[in-house]
Design an enzyme around this catalytic site. Structure first.
Site, mmCIF file in Angstrom:
data_model
loop_
_atom_site.group_PDB
_atom_site.id
_atom_site.type_symbol
_atom_site.label_atom_id
_atom_site.label_comp_id
_atom_site.label_asym_id
_atom_site.label_seq_id
_atom_site.Cartn_x
_atom_site.Cartn_y
_atom_site.Cartn_z
ATOM 1 N N LYS A 91 1.143 -1.048 -0.026
ATOM 2 C CA LYS A 91 0.349 0.107 0.225
ATOM 3 C C LYS A 91 0.909 1.170 -0.299
ATOM 4 O O LYS A 91 1.760 1.488 0.991
ATOM 5 C CB LYS A 91 -1.187 0.326 1.050
ATOM 6 C CG LYS A 91 -1.577 1.209 1.533
ATOM 7 C CD LYS A 91 -2.959 0.925 2.196
ATOM 8 C CE LYS A 91 -3.668 2.767 2.780
ATOM 9 N NZ LYS A 91 -4.671 2.472 3.691
ATOM 10 N N LYS A 114 -2.322 -1.257 -3.834
ATOM 11 C CA LYS A 114 -3.185 -0.328 -3.911
ATOM 12 C C LYS A 114 -2.349 0.572 -4.050
ATOM 13 O O LYS A 114 -1.063 0.856 -3.230
ATOM 14 C CB LYS A 114 -3.783 -0.316 -2.157
ATOM 15 C CG LYS A 114 -5.118 0.997 -1.591
ATOM 16 C CD LYS A 114 -4.956 0.886 -0.703
ATOM 17 C CE LYS A 114 -5.654 2.119 -0.409
ATOM 18 N NZ LYS A 114 -6.778 1.997 1.176
HETATM 19 C C1 PBG Z 1 -7.561 3.178 5.410
HETATM 20 C C2 PBG Z 1 -7.565 3.420 4.229
HETATM 21 C C3 PBG Z 1 -7.844 4.618 3.394
HETATM 22 C C4 PBG Z 1 -8.604 3.878 1.930
HETATM 23 C C5 PBG Z 1 -8.548 2.589 2.311
HETATM 24 N N1 PBG Z 1 -9.070 2.325 3.208
HETATM 25 C C6 PBG Z 1 -6.938 6.012 3.082
HETATM 26 C C7 PBG Z 1 -5.947 5.474 3.246
HETATM 27 O O1 PBG Z 1 -4.801 5.115 4.394
HETATM 28 O O2 PBG Z 1 -5.319 7.282 3.706
HETATM 29 C C8 PBG Z 1 -7.972 4.379 0.856
HETATM 30 C C9 PBG Z 1 -9.180 4.147 0.077
HETATM 31 C C10 PBG Z 1 -8.966 5.207 -1.848
HETATM 32 O O3 PBG Z 1 -8.795 6.048 -1.205
HETATM 33 O O4 PBG Z 1 -10.039 5.039 -2.291
HETATM 34 N N2 PBG Z 1 -6.509 3.300 5.682
#
Ligand code: PBG
Length: 323
Positions: free
Chosen positions: A194, A247
């Site tokens: 991520k 992601k």
């Molecule tokens: C929580 C989380 C996030 C997303 C999914 N789970 C935000 C982040 O890490 O700031 C992002 C999902 C998206 O942008 O569609 N940590």
């Protein structure tokens, strides 16, 4: 011209093109994120995520029904809690918003695949994904809280939990906690690679989860790195992840491909909020053909190697694909 091989032979008719198509996107590949909120009778469209809503418990079942009809693969739940505190304790409350949503949905739709996002950022007053001490997210003490969140979701009926916090060791902590409590069979979908991405902007507005100060670059990955993604995935698999996720998706198709080539486990990709919002905005201006661009984007994510795609387009595109 004396050409023995002519690529165009297999592109001549729609029937031939269908026959030789390598990647076929289907509703069964797509997972729809849903945002659950407190209150009653709430169905508010999220401005930056058109067609996606803040839904109260009494409204969510109608949405789920539509998704079941559209034959999507499943849903992933995000909660927007009533109250936040330093630790994010509403994330693991038995009567928390996600826990209640899981129970309500599972009662009506026991067959539907329900995944929950396991994180603390929507629940902490400072908006970071762990325990904050002097401006730093403290890894190890956060792990037990994440494990508590995961357990509470599973106890409420979640089929899978998806930790998105990027703390080191969280998959192991969650696996141990679930095993201790007799949930050996519940799978972990790990947001393994991520990235610290600006493409999360619209989500943070939707989930009220932007960090108050600083950013997430001390725990989420540097977009410039690729080998590190493989290390992250390897570690999560060692700790017991069953499905790994990359992601965002679109700017990271190379990472998806490397993940697919290097590990023999299902690969998921998260087509994040900014990727969705860009298409919606351009379509609104009449600059692109939304349906074609959306299908092309999702097909490219599958072609890159993701067999599971989380996308705000799931419902809309599933309906198109079913016709
Ligand atoms: C929580 C989380 C996030 C997303 C999914 N789970 C935000 C982040 O890490 O700031 C992002 C999902 C998206 O942008 O569609 N940590």
């Amino acid at each position: 011209m004396d050409l023995i091989r002519r690529s165009r032979r297999l592109r001549r008719t729609a029937a031939i093109r269908n026959l030789v198509r390598e990647t076929k996107l289907s509703a069964a590949d797509l997972i729809q994120p849903l945002f659950v909120v407190n209150g009653e009778n709430v169905k508010e469209e999220i401005p930056s995520l058109p067609g996606n809503y803040h839904l109260s418990l009494d409204m969510i079942l109608d949405e789920v029904e539509e998704l079941v009809q559209a034959k999507v693969a499943g849903i992933i739940l995000f909660g927007i809690p009533k109250s936040k505190d330093e630790e994010g304790s509403s994330a693991w409350a038995k009567e928390g918003i996600v826990q209640r949503a899981c129970r309500a949905i599972k009662e009506e739709y026991p067959e539907l695949l329900v995944i929950t996002d396991v994180c603390l950022c929507q629940y902490t007053s400072h908006g970071h994904c762990g325990i904050l001490e002097e401006g730093i997210v403290n890894n190890d003490p956060t792990l037990d809280n994440l494990a508590k969140v995961a357990l509470s979701h599973v106890q409420a009926g979640a089929d899978m939990v998806a930790p998105s916090d990027m703390m080191d060791g969280r998959v192991r902590a969650i696996r141990e906690k679930l095993d201790q409590k007799g949930y050996q069979e519940v799978a972990i979908v790990s947001y393994a690679a991520k990235y610290s991405s600006a493409f999360y902007g619209p989500f943070r507005d939707a989930a009220h989860s932007a960090p108050g100060e600083g950013d997430r670059s001390s725990y989420q990955m540097d977009p410039a790195n690729s080998d590190e993604a493989l290390t992250e995935i390897e570690l999560d698999l060692e700790e017991g992840a069953d499905i790994i996720m990359v992601k965002p998706a679109l700017s990271y198709l190379d990472i998806i491909r490397r993940a697919k080539d290097n590990f023999n486990v299902p690969v998921a990709a998260y087509n994040v909020s900014g990727e969705f919002a860009m298409i919606k905005a351009a379509a609104e201006k009449g600059w692109i053909n939304e349906e074609e661009v959306a299908l092309e984007m999702l097909t490219s994510i599958k072609r890159a190697g993701a067999e599971i795609i989380i996308t705000y387009y799931a419902k809309e595109v599933a309906k198109i694909l079913n016709n």
